[in-house]
Design a protein around this motif. Structure first.
Motif, PDB file in Angstrom:
ATOM      1  N   VAL A 106      74.123  43.945  36.322  1.00  0.00           N
ATOM      2  CA  VAL A 106      74.827  45.046  35.670  1.00  0.00           C
ATOM      3  C   VAL A 106      74.124  45.424  34.373  1.00  0.00           C
ATOM      4  CG1 VAL A 106      77.010  45.768  34.626  1.00  0.00           C
ATOM      5  CG2 VAL A 106      77.016  44.294  36.664  1.00  0.00           C
ATOM      6  N   GLU A 107      73.936  46.748  34.160  1.00  0.00           N
ATOM      7  CA  GLU A 107      73.384  47.249  32.914  1.00  0.00           C
ATOM      8  C   GLU A 107      74.257  48.382  32.391  1.00  0.00           C
ATOM      9  OE1 GLU A 107      69.411  49.437  31.021  1.00  0.00           O
ATOM     10  OE2 GLU A 107      69.554  49.114  33.186  1.00  0.00           O
ATOM     11  N   VAL A 108      74.670  48.282  31.127  1.00  0.00           N
ATOM     12  CA  VAL A 108      75.328  49.405  30.458  1.00  0.00           C
ATOM     13  C   VAL A 108      74.224  50.323  29.948  1.00  0.00           C
ATOM     14  CG1 VAL A 108      76.835  50.126  28.577  1.00  0.00           C
ATOM     15  CG2 VAL A 108      77.337  48.018  29.836  1.00  0.00           C
ATOM     16  N   VAL A 109      74.101  51.509  30.567  1.00  0.00           N
ATOM     17  CA  VAL A 109      72.983  52.396  30.272  1.00  0.00           C
ATOM     18  C   VAL A 109      73.313  53.360  29.138  1.00  0.00           C
ATOM     19  CG1 VAL A 109      71.363  54.053  31.259  1.00  0.00           C
ATOM     20  CG2 VAL A 109      72.286  52.228  32.689  1.00  0.00           C
ATOM     21  N   VAL A 110      74.545  53.823  29.097  1.00  0.00           N
ATOM     22  CA  VAL A 110      74.971  54.797  28.081  1.00  0.00           C
ATOM     23  C   VAL A 110      76.306  54.339  27.507  1.00  0.00           C
ATOM     24  CG1 VAL A 110      75.740  57.165  27.654  1.00  0.00           C
ATOM     25  CG2 VAL A 110      73.798  56.743  29.178  1.00  0.00           C
ATOM     26  N   GLU A 111      76.460  54.463  26.202  1.00  0.00           N
ATOM     27  CA  GLU A 111      77.750  54.303  25.550  1.00  0.00           C
ATOM     28  C   GLU A 111      78.062  55.603  24.817  1.00  0.00           C
ATOM     29  OE1 GLU A 111      78.978  50.428  23.960  1.00  0.00           O
ATOM     30  OE2 GLU A 111      76.871  49.842  24.127  1.00  0.00           O
ATOM     31  N   HIS A 112      79.115  56.282  25.267  1.00  0.00           N
ATOM     32  CA  HIS A 112      79.474  57.579  24.685  1.00  0.00           C
ATOM     33  C   HIS A 112      80.945  57.847  24.966  1.00  0.00           C
ATOM     34  CE1 HIS A 112      78.936  61.673  23.242  1.00  0.00           C
ATOM     35  NE2 HIS A 112      79.601  62.096  24.305  1.00  0.00           N
ATOM     36  N   THR A 113      81.700  58.160  23.940  1.00  0.00           N
ATOM     37  CA  THR A 113      83.126  58.422  24.092  1.00  0.00           C
ATOM     38  C   THR A 113      83.345  59.863  24.525  1.00  0.00           C
ATOM     39  OG1 THR A 113      83.666  56.803  22.387  1.00  0.00           O
ATOM     40  CG2 THR A 113      85.358  58.435  22.919  1.00  0.00           C
ATOM     41  N   SER A 114      83.920  60.031  25.704  1.00  0.00           N
ATOM     42  CA  SER A 114      84.255  61.358  26.211  1.00  0.00           C
ATOM     43  C   SER A 114      85.240  61.183  27.349  1.00  0.00           C
ATOM     44  CB  SER A 114      83.013  62.100  26.713  1.00  0.00           C
ATOM     45  OG  SER A 114      83.354  63.356  27.282  1.00  0.00           O
TER      46      SER A 114
END
Length: 269
Positions: free
Chosen positions: A36-44
Motif C-alpha cells: 500500500v502507498e499513500v500517493v496523494v494527501e489532499h482534503t476535498s
C-alpha cells in the motif's frame, strides 16, 4: 483493505489499483502483492481522480474549485479553474485518450437535496488540455460515475436519481450529442461505473448493496452482492475491484465516522 472511510474512484493504472478515501483525504495505490502507498494527501469532498495520457494524476478539488494535477515530484499544481461552472462543486471525472477531461456536478447542495421543479440541474463539463472548461450536457438529476468507451466515441454517465445509464456521442472537439438511455436500471441507483472488454458496464449501487454487470439495453448479466454500499468499481481482466462502505445518508455525510470502508478484489473467472 478495511477500516477505511468513504472510499471512491477506483482506477486500474500502471499495474496497481488506485482509489480515494474521501474521509481521510487520501489517494491510495495497492499493487498485486497488497503493498500500500499513500500517493496523494489532499482534503476535498468529493475527491475523484483519473489519469492523463502522459500518466499524471488529475483530481477534482472542491477545496480549490479546480482540477489539480500531480506533477512528477509529487506536488499538486493547478490544471483547470472550475469556479465558473458551479458554486456547489464537482463530483466525478473521466479522461479520454486525447487528454480531454469530463467532469460532472449535481449543481445543488447534496445534504439539502435537489431543488423543486421539472428540470434537473446536474451537468457534465468538458475540460480541454489547455484548461478551458464548458458545459456540454445538462438536465441530469444526479450525475455520478462516468466512463468512455474503448474507441473513444461514447461517454456513459450514471444518473443515480433517474436509475439510468445515459450515453452521449463524443464529437471531434469533445462536445456531446446524441443523448440516449443506454440502460434503464429499474429501481437501482448507479454510482461509480466502469466498462469491461466486452463493452458491458459494471455499476456499483449504494442502497441496494451490490455491483451489477449490464449490457446496453438493460439486460443484467451478473450481480455481485455486498454487505454494505457499493460506491464504485474498476476492472482489470477477470478481476473486479469494488470500494464499499456503510452509508448514513447525505445529511450525516460531513460528520459520520463509522464508514468501515473496504477495498474488495473479486475474481470473475
Amino acid at each position: 483493505m478495511s477500516g477505511l472511510g468513504l472510499v471512491e474512484s477506483p482506477r486500474w493504472h500502471d499495474g496497481r489499483i488506485w482509489f480515494s478515501d474521501w474521509t481521510h483525504g487520501r489517494i491510495i495505490a495497492v499493487d498485486e502483492h497488497d503493498c500500500v502507498e499513500v500517493v496523494v494527501e489532499h482534503t476535498s469532498l468529493p475527491l475523484c481522480f483519473d489519469f492523463l495520457p502522459d500518466g499524471r494524476l488529475v483530481l477534482v478539488s472542491n477545496q480549490a474549485n479546480a482540477l489539480l494535477v500531480r506533477e512528477p515530484d509529487g506536488t499538486l499544481a493547478p490544471y483547470a479553474d472550475l469556479a465558473g461552472l458551479s458554486a456547489y462543486g464537482h463530483n466525478d471525472i473521466v479522461v479520454d485518450r486525447l487528454g480531454r477531461a469530463y467532469v460532472n456536478s449535481c449543481a445543488f447542495d447534496f445534504a439539502v437535496g435537489p431543488p423543486a421543479g421539472d428540470r434537473a440541474p446536474g451537468f457534465v463539463a468538458l475540460v480541454l488540455p489547455d484548461g478551458t472548461a464548458r458545459v456540454v450536457a445538462d438536465d441530469l438529476a444526479f450525475p455520478n460515475g462516468m466512463a468512455v468507451t474503448a474507441d473513444g466515441s461514447t461517454l456513459v454517465v450514471a444518473d443515480s436519481y433517474r436509475s439510468q445509464l445515459v450515453a452521449f456521442d463524443i464529437a471531434a472537439d469533445g462536445a456531446l450529442s446524441g443523448r440516449r438511455v443506454w440502460a434503464d436500471l429499474g429501481t437501482d441507483n448507479p454510482d461509480g461505473i466502469c466498462l469491461d472488454a466486452e463493452g458491458a458496464v459494471w455499476y456499483a449501487d449504494v442502497p441496494h448493496q451490490h455491483c451489477v454487470r449490464v449490457a446496453e439495453g438493460g439486460e443484467v448479466l451478473r450481480t455481485v452482492e455486498l454487505d454494505r454500499g457499493g460506491f464504485a468499481c474498476a476492472i482489470d481482466g477477470d478481476t473486479l475491484y469494488v470500494v464499499a462502505a456503510h452509508w448514513p445518508g447525505p445529511a450525516e455525510l460531513p460528520t459520520f465516522r463509522d464508514w468501515d470502508g473496504q477495498l474488495l478484489r473479486v475474481s470473475l473467472g
